[in-house]
Design a protein around this motif. Sequence first.
Motif, PDB file in Angstrom:
ATOM      1  N   GLN A  28      -9.125  -3.225   0.517  1.00  0.00           N
ATOM      2  CA  GLN A  28      -9.258  -1.832   0.471  1.00  0.00           C
ATOM      3  C   GLN A  28      -9.167  -1.196   2.036  1.00  0.00           C
ATOM      4  O   GLN A  28      -8.767  -0.452   2.323  1.00  0.00           O
ATOM      5  CB  GLN A  28     -10.658  -1.509  -0.110  1.00  0.00           C
ATOM      6  N   ALA A  29      -9.949  -2.049   3.039  1.00  0.00           N
ATOM      7  CA  ALA A  29      -9.752  -1.954   4.374  1.00  0.00           C
ATOM      8  C   ALA A  29      -8.353  -1.843   4.811  1.00  0.00           C
ATOM      9  O   ALA A  29      -8.030  -0.881   5.821  1.00  0.00           O
ATOM     10  CB  ALA A  29     -10.607  -2.785   5.056  1.00  0.00           C
ATOM     11  N   GLU A  30      -7.809  -2.996   4.448  1.00  0.00           N
ATOM     12  CA  GLU A  30      -6.185  -2.925   4.934  1.00  0.00           C
ATOM     13  C   GLU A  30      -5.456  -1.657   4.237  1.00  0.00           C
ATOM     14  O   GLU A  30      -4.567  -1.163   5.208  1.00  0.00           O
ATOM     15  CB  GLU A  30      -5.507  -4.108   4.367  1.00  0.00           C
ATOM     16  N   ILE A  31      -5.566  -1.513   3.207  1.00  0.00           N
ATOM     17  CA  ILE A  31      -4.857  -0.139   2.759  1.00  0.00           C
ATOM     18  C   ILE A  31      -5.127   1.148   3.490  1.00  0.00           C
ATOM     19  O   ILE A  31      -4.556   1.888   3.841  1.00  0.00           O
ATOM     20  CB  ILE A  31      -5.125  -0.066   1.150  1.00  0.00           C
ATOM     21  N   ALA A  56      -6.270   1.235   6.389  1.00  0.00           N
ATOM     22  CA  ALA A  56      -5.799   1.101   7.543  1.00  0.00           C
ATOM     23  C   ALA A  56      -4.373   1.612   7.996  1.00  0.00           C
ATOM     24  O   ALA A  56      -3.868   2.129   8.805  1.00  0.00           O
ATOM     25  CB  ALA A  56      -5.927  -0.034   8.418  1.00  0.00           C
ATOM     26  N   LEU A  57      -3.422   1.482   6.701  1.00  0.00           N
ATOM     27  CA  LEU A  57      -2.126   1.854   6.768  1.00  0.00           C
ATOM     28  C   LEU A  57      -2.099   3.304   6.546  1.00  0.00           C
ATOM     29  O   LEU A  57      -0.859   3.996   6.361  1.00  0.00           O
ATOM     30  CB  LEU A  57      -1.514   1.118   5.424  1.00  0.00           C
ATOM     31  N   GLY A  58      -3.333   3.942   6.260  1.00  0.00           N
ATOM     32  CA  GLY A  58      -3.177   5.524   5.847  1.00  0.00           C
ATOM     33  C   GLY A  58      -3.016   6.016   4.520  1.00  0.00           C
ATOM     34  O   GLY A  58      -2.616   7.013   4.400  1.00  0.00           O
ATOM     35  N   SER A  83       7.580  -1.766  -0.207  1.00  0.00           N
ATOM     36  CA  SER A  83       8.200  -1.765   1.319  1.00  0.00           C
ATOM     37  C   SER A  83       6.951  -1.339   2.415  1.00  0.00           C
ATOM     38  O   SER A  83       7.318  -1.860   3.434  1.00  0.00           O
ATOM     39  CB  SER A  83       9.563  -1.088   1.488  1.00  0.00           C
ATOM     40  N   ASP A  84       6.398  -0.517   1.797  1.00  0.00           N
ATOM     41  CA  ASP A  84       4.996   0.003   2.855  1.00  0.00           C
ATOM     42  C   ASP A  84       4.106  -1.104   3.212  1.00  0.00           C
ATOM     43  O   ASP A  84       3.245  -0.975   4.079  1.00  0.00           O
ATOM     44  CB  ASP A  84       4.493   1.440   2.330  1.00  0.00           C
ATOM     45  N   VAL A  85       3.901  -1.846   2.223  1.00  0.00           N
ATOM     46  CA  VAL A  85       2.811  -3.002   2.309  1.00  0.00           C
ATOM     47  C   VAL A  85       3.174  -4.608   2.269  1.00  0.00           C
ATOM     48  O   VAL A  85       2.216  -5.101   2.404  1.00  0.00           O
ATOM     49  CB  VAL A  85       1.686  -2.762   0.924  1.00  0.00           C
TER      50      VAL A  85
END
Length: 260
Positions: A240-243, A245-247, A190-192
């Motif tokens: 990897q950058a998207e992950i 950015a989600l912290g 649900s986080d991604v």
Amino acid sequence: MTGVEARGFGLVVIGDELLSGKRQDRHFPHLQGLLAERGLELRWVRLISDEAALITGTLRETLAGPDVVFSCGGIGATPDDRTRQCAAEALGVSLAVHPEGRQMLEERFGRPVEPSHRLRLVEFPSGASLIPNPVNQVPGFSIRDHHFMPGFPSMAWPMMAWVLDHHYTAWHDPDRLADRAIVVTGARESDVIPMLERFEQAHPGVRLSCLPNVRQGQFSLELGLRGNRDAVAATMPALQAEIAALGFEWQPVTLTVRHD
């Protein structure tokens, strides 16, 4: 699209003994490995019983599709071996003793072939070609990109390799495909999901996968990319950058495939 991009490979494994649990299928992982070594992919697998109507119906469906199909099991001479007959029915042709197959049996068993029921071993749908069997010299057969072989792994596996290396050599490209994955610690699906939906739309040239895991109360996700090697290499930094950015933190995964 090239042939290998427009079409895939499928596997039909036939046998009541597999569905009852008396034996375990080993063709799936082995064919998967043979294809991967050649830069090819297995698109689907079907495990079905020895029921004639089911075999015929399955083959009618696969013959109408674009994929190259391997079929294992049911080409012997006993009453429960029905694949040869079902293939002929699905194709709308008759069964006939293959002349080269007869010659192989004569060399194997002596001239003439006795008893006569041994000739059933080389009764194939009209128009079929032979697949050599290095174990007992009783061949399988090919017709319309469908390749039929015994259920015994010791026979079927070298026959699979022979088919790939004699009929589909032009498709071989061991460096064509790549799999890369990362593990995202502390994340749940649900986080991604919103990010993955955007990512998939932005990068249609690769296939995205998400495998959730929980161990000792710790959640994680394995996010994978599969496709053309160059496309995967170019796209993974964006994932990897998207992950990040989600912290969430991530680690690369080393992927291994068993060829059994």
